[in-house]
Design a protein around this motif. Structure first.
Motif, PDB file in Angstrom:
ATOM      1  N   TYR A 185     -22.608  -2.342 -81.734  1.00  0.00           N
ATOM      2  CA  TYR A 185     -23.691  -1.442 -81.363  1.00  0.00           C
ATOM      3  C   TYR A 185     -23.199  -0.008 -81.429  1.00  0.00           C
ATOM      4  CZ  TYR A 185     -25.685  -5.642 -79.162  1.00  0.00           C
ATOM      5  OH  TYR A 185     -26.176  -6.895 -78.915  1.00  0.00           O
ATOM      6  N   GLN A 239     -30.039   3.258 -85.014  1.00  0.00           N
ATOM      7  CA  GLN A 239     -30.185   2.137 -85.931  1.00  0.00           C
ATOM      8  C   GLN A 239     -28.862   1.844 -86.596  1.00  0.00           C
ATOM      9  OE1 GLN A 239     -33.069   0.190 -86.514  1.00  0.00           O
ATOM     10  NE2 GLN A 239     -31.486  -1.055 -87.481  1.00  0.00           N
ATOM     11  N   SER A 241     -26.347  -0.484 -88.949  1.00  0.00           N
ATOM     12  CA  SER A 241     -26.431  -1.356 -90.122  1.00  0.00           C
ATOM     13  C   SER A 241     -25.051  -1.500 -90.748  1.00  0.00           C
ATOM     14  CB  SER A 241     -27.418  -0.776 -91.149  1.00  0.00           C
ATOM     15  OG  SER A 241     -26.962   0.495 -91.591  1.00  0.00           O
ATOM     16  N   CYS A 274     -24.722   4.266 -88.477  1.00  0.00           N
ATOM     17  CA  CYS A 274     -25.652   4.398 -87.361  1.00  0.00           C
ATOM     18  C   CYS A 274     -26.439   5.679 -87.546  1.00  0.00           C
ATOM     19  CB  CYS A 274     -24.914   4.416 -86.042  1.00  0.00           C
ATOM     20  SG  CYS A 274     -25.976   4.707 -84.618  1.00  0.00           S
ATOM     21  N   GLN A 315     -33.417   7.075 -80.793  1.00  0.00           N
ATOM     22  CA  GLN A 315     -33.365   5.832 -81.580  1.00  0.00           C
ATOM     23  C   GLN A 315     -32.041   5.774 -82.323  1.00  0.00           C
ATOM     24  OE1 GLN A 315     -36.954   5.925 -84.014  1.00  0.00           O
ATOM     25  NE2 GLN A 315     -37.926   4.505 -82.590  1.00  0.00           N
ATOM     26  N   TRP A 331     -28.410   3.078 -76.514  1.00  0.00           N
ATOM     27  CA  TRP A 331     -27.873   2.240 -77.586  1.00  0.00           C
ATOM     28  C   TRP A 331     -29.016   1.535 -78.268  1.00  0.00           C
ATOM     29  CZ3 TRP A 331     -26.864   1.737 -72.469  1.00  0.00           C
ATOM     30  CH2 TRP A 331     -27.422   0.639 -71.818  1.00  0.00           C
ATOM     31  N   GLY A 332     -28.772   1.126 -79.483  1.00  0.00           N
ATOM     32  CA  GLY A 332     -29.819   0.469 -80.255  1.00  0.00           C
ATOM     33  C   GLY A 332     -29.490  -0.988 -80.493  1.00  0.00           C
ATOM     34  N   GLN A 333     -30.181  -1.563 -81.453  1.00  0.00           N
ATOM     35  CA  GLN A 333     -29.898  -2.943 -81.826  1.00  0.00           C
ATOM     36  C   GLN A 333     -28.575  -3.002 -82.574  1.00  0.00           C
ATOM     37  OE1 GLN A 333     -33.357  -4.290 -84.011  1.00  0.00           O
ATOM     38  NE2 GLN A 333     -34.300  -5.080 -82.145  1.00  0.00           N
ATOM     39  N   GLY A 334     -27.897  -4.078 -82.419  1.00  0.00           N
ATOM     40  CA  GLY A 334     -26.583  -4.207 -83.011  1.00  0.00           C
ATOM     41  C   GLY A 334     -26.621  -4.799 -84.407  1.00  0.00           C
ATOM     42  N   THR A 335     -25.447  -4.846 -85.005  1.00  0.00           N
ATOM     43  CA  THR A 335     -25.279  -5.464 -86.301  1.00  0.00           C
ATOM     44  C   THR A 335     -24.106  -6.446 -86.207  1.00  0.00           C
ATOM     45  OG1 THR A 335     -25.000  -5.017 -88.667  1.00  0.00           O
ATOM     46  CG2 THR A 335     -23.803  -3.577 -87.168  1.00  0.00           C
ATOM     47  N   GLN A 336     -24.324  -7.646 -86.743  1.00  0.00           N
ATOM     48  CA  GLN A 336     -23.342  -8.712 -86.599  1.00  0.00           C
ATOM     49  C   GLN A 336     -22.202  -8.532 -87.599  1.00  0.00           C
ATOM     50  OE1 GLN A 336     -23.273 -11.652 -84.470  1.00  0.00           O
ATOM     51  NE2 GLN A 336     -21.194 -11.740 -85.323  1.00  0.00           N
ATOM     52  N   VAL A 387     -21.013  -8.634 -82.214  1.00  0.00           N
ATOM     53  CA  VAL A 387     -22.149  -7.778 -82.532  1.00  0.00           C
ATOM     54  C   VAL A 387     -21.747  -6.345 -82.182  1.00  0.00           C
ATOM     55  CG1 VAL A 387     -24.575  -7.267 -82.133  1.00  0.00           C
ATOM     56  CG2 VAL A 387     -23.765  -9.642 -82.042  1.00  0.00           C
TER      57      VAL A 387
END
Length: 122
Positions: free
Chosen positions: A94, A4, A6, A21, A2, A112-117, A92
């Protein structure tokens, strides 16, 4: 695994942001942790990577001298300090577990996880 990410946000041209991350789920000593950026419908653009074992770093040419990647092994966290932000850095971002050829920069992405804009406004 995982991952994450931010720390993204809206910043003015020339401003700074620090992305974080947090990684969990397995050990990464054989790999590197890196960042890439990607707009919807577009290809990934590699940004930077850092070896989990010895801290070797690699940067894409357009971010050299502006971005700094670092890691905290105790926290299983990788950071991307972004200074001197430009509108073309808007994307974005990642974080990913990668395998990197340190001499050529050829990168293979594993997780890879969810990205941050990140949005850079003029």
């Amino acid at each position: 695994v995982q991952l994450q990410a931010s720390g993204g946000g809206l910043v003015l041209v020339g401003g700074s942001l620090r992305l974080s991350c947090a990684a969990s789920g397995r050990t990464f000593s054989r790999y590197a942790l890196g960042w890439f950026r990607q707009a919807p419908g577009k290809a990934r653009d590699f940004v930077a990577a850092i070896s989990w074992s010895d801290g070797t770093t690699y940067y894409e040419d357009s971010v050299k001298g502006r971005f700094t990647i670092s890691r905290d092994n105790a926290k299983n966290t990788v950071y991307l300090q972004m200074n001197g932000l430009k509108p073309e850095d808007t994307d974005v971002y990642y974080c990913a577990v990668v395998d990197l050829d340190w001499s050529t920069g050829v990168v293979e992405y594993y997780y890879w996880g969810q990205g941050t804009q990140v949005t850079v406004s003029s």
